[in-house]
Design a protein around this motif. Sequence first.
Motif, short mmCIF file in Angstrom:
data_model
loop_
_atom_site.label_atom_id
_atom_site.label_comp_id
_atom_site.label_asym_id
_atom_site.label_seq_id
_atom_site.Cartn_x
_atom_site.Cartn_y
_atom_site.Cartn_z
N GLN A 227 0.84 -1.20 0.00
CA GLN A 227 0.00 0.00 0.00
C GLN A 227 0.87 1.25 0.00
O GLN A 227 1.92 1.29 0.64
N VAL A 228 0.43 2.23 -0.75
CA VAL A 228 1.10 3.53 -0.79
C VAL A 228 0.05 4.60 -0.53
O VAL A 228 -1.02 4.57 -1.12
N GLN A 229 0.35 5.51 0.37
CA GLN A 229 -0.54 6.64 0.62
C GLN A 229 0.06 7.89 0.01
O GLN A 229 1.28 8.12 0.11
N LEU A 230 -0.80 8.69 -0.63
CA LEU A 230 -0.34 9.88 -1.35
C LEU A 230 -1.12 11.10 -0.89
O LEU A 230 -2.34 11.05 -0.76
N VAL A 231 -0.40 12.20 -0.66
CA VAL A 231 -1.03 13.44 -0.25
C VAL A 231 -0.49 14.58 -1.11
O VAL A 231 0.72 14.87 -1.08
N GLU A 232 -1.39 15.20 -1.86
CA GLU A 232 -1.01 16.31 -2.73
C GLU A 232 -1.13 17.65 -1.99
O GLU A 232 -1.96 17.80 -1.08
N SER A 233 -0.33 18.62 -2.42
CA SER A 233 -0.40 19.97 -1.89
C SER A 233 0.14 20.94 -2.92
O SER A 233 0.74 20.53 -3.92
N GLY A 234 -0.08 22.23 -2.67
CA GLY A 234 0.48 23.25 -3.54
C GLY A 234 -0.49 23.91 -4.49
O GLY A 234 -0.12 24.83 -5.22
N GLY A 235 -1.72 23.43 -4.52
CA GLY A 235 -2.70 24.05 -5.40
C GLY A 235 -3.10 25.42 -4.91
O GLY A 235 -2.74 25.85 -3.80
N GLY A 236 -3.86 26.12 -5.74
CA GLY A 236 -4.32 27.45 -5.35
C GLY A 236 -4.86 28.21 -6.52
O GLY A 236 -5.12 27.64 -7.59
N LEU A 237 -5.04 29.50 -6.33
CA LEU A 237 -5.55 30.40 -7.35
C LEU A 237 -4.39 31.21 -7.91
O LEU A 237 -3.60 31.80 -7.15
N VAL A 238 -4.28 31.24 -9.22
CA VAL A 238 -3.19 31.96 -9.87
C VAL A 238 -3.72 32.61 -11.14
O VAL A 238 -4.67 32.11 -11.76
N GLN A 239 -3.11 33.70 -11.53
CA GLN A 239 -3.50 34.36 -12.77
C GLN A 239 -2.89 33.65 -13.96
O GLN A 239 -1.84 33.00 -13.86
N ALA A 240 -3.53 33.79 -15.10
CA ALA A 240 -3.00 33.23 -16.34
C ALA A 240 -1.58 33.74 -16.57
O ALA A 240 -1.29 34.92 -16.35
N GLY A 241 -0.72 32.83 -16.99
CA GLY A 241 0.69 33.15 -17.18
C GLY A 241 1.55 32.90 -15.96
O GLY A 241 2.78 32.93 -16.06
N GLY A 242 0.92 32.63 -14.84
CA GLY A 242 1.65 32.40 -13.60
C GLY A 242 2.12 30.97 -13.46
O GLY A 242 1.98 30.15 -14.38
N SER A 243 2.69 30.68 -12.29
CA SER A 243 3.26 29.36 -12.03
C SER A 243 2.80 28.84 -10.68
O SER A 243 2.48 29.61 -9.76
N LEU A 244 2.78 27.52 -10.57
CA LEU A 244 2.55 26.83 -9.31
C LEU A 244 3.41 25.58 -9.31
O LEU A 244 3.71 25.03 -10.37
N ARG A 245 3.77 25.12 -8.11
CA ARG A 245 4.44 23.84 -7.98
C ARG A 245 3.63 22.96 -7.05
O ARG A 245 3.42 23.30 -5.87
N LEU A 246 3.18 21.84 -7.60
CA LEU A 246 2.45 20.86 -6.80
C LEU A 246 3.43 19.85 -6.23
O LEU A 246 4.43 19.50 -6.87
N SER A 247 3.11 19.37 -5.04
CA SER A 247 3.90 18.33 -4.40
C SER A 247 3.01 17.15 -4.08
O SER A 247 1.82 17.31 -3.81
N CYS A 248 3.60 15.98 -4.08
CA CYS A 248 2.89 14.76 -3.71
C CYS A 248 3.81 13.96 -2.79
O CYS A 248 4.85 13.47 -3.21
N ALA A 249 3.42 13.87 -1.53
CA ALA A 249 4.20 13.14 -0.55
C ALA A 249 3.68 11.72 -0.44
O ALA A 249 2.48 11.50 -0.23
#
Length: 124
Positions: free
Chosen positions: A1-23
């Motif tokens: 079994q593997v458990q996964l938890v995502e983070s890093g989402g949010g609201l951003v304007q077009a042209g912007g950047s985000l980095r998602l993480s998955c632990a």
Amino acid sequence: QVQLVESGGGLVQAGGSLRLSCAASGRTALAHAMAWVRQAPGKEREFIAGVDWSGLKIYYADSVKGRFTISRDDALNTVYLQMNSLKPEDTARYFCGARYSQVLPTTRQEYPYWGSGTQVTVSS
């Protein structure tokens, strides 16, 4: 079994950047291919990126190629999705998946383990 938890989402304007993480936790010592899929309202889940257990083989869907980068840090049991030049059509819930595999599966159906996702909203 593997458990996964995502983070890093949010609201951003077009042209912007985000980095998602998955632990990842659990049986992370096994060689796992890791993947990101996304699901927009009213649409099916779209497989957008995957990385094999070694980090050497990577796949991107055409819709994100050249803008998104998947990477993994096995010392931290974490996989990342760097998203640049975001567009309103990238708005979706993003999910991280894992599969014990020596190859890189490139369809979401091949991944048995999934997190609960993180929301990304891109405003125009």
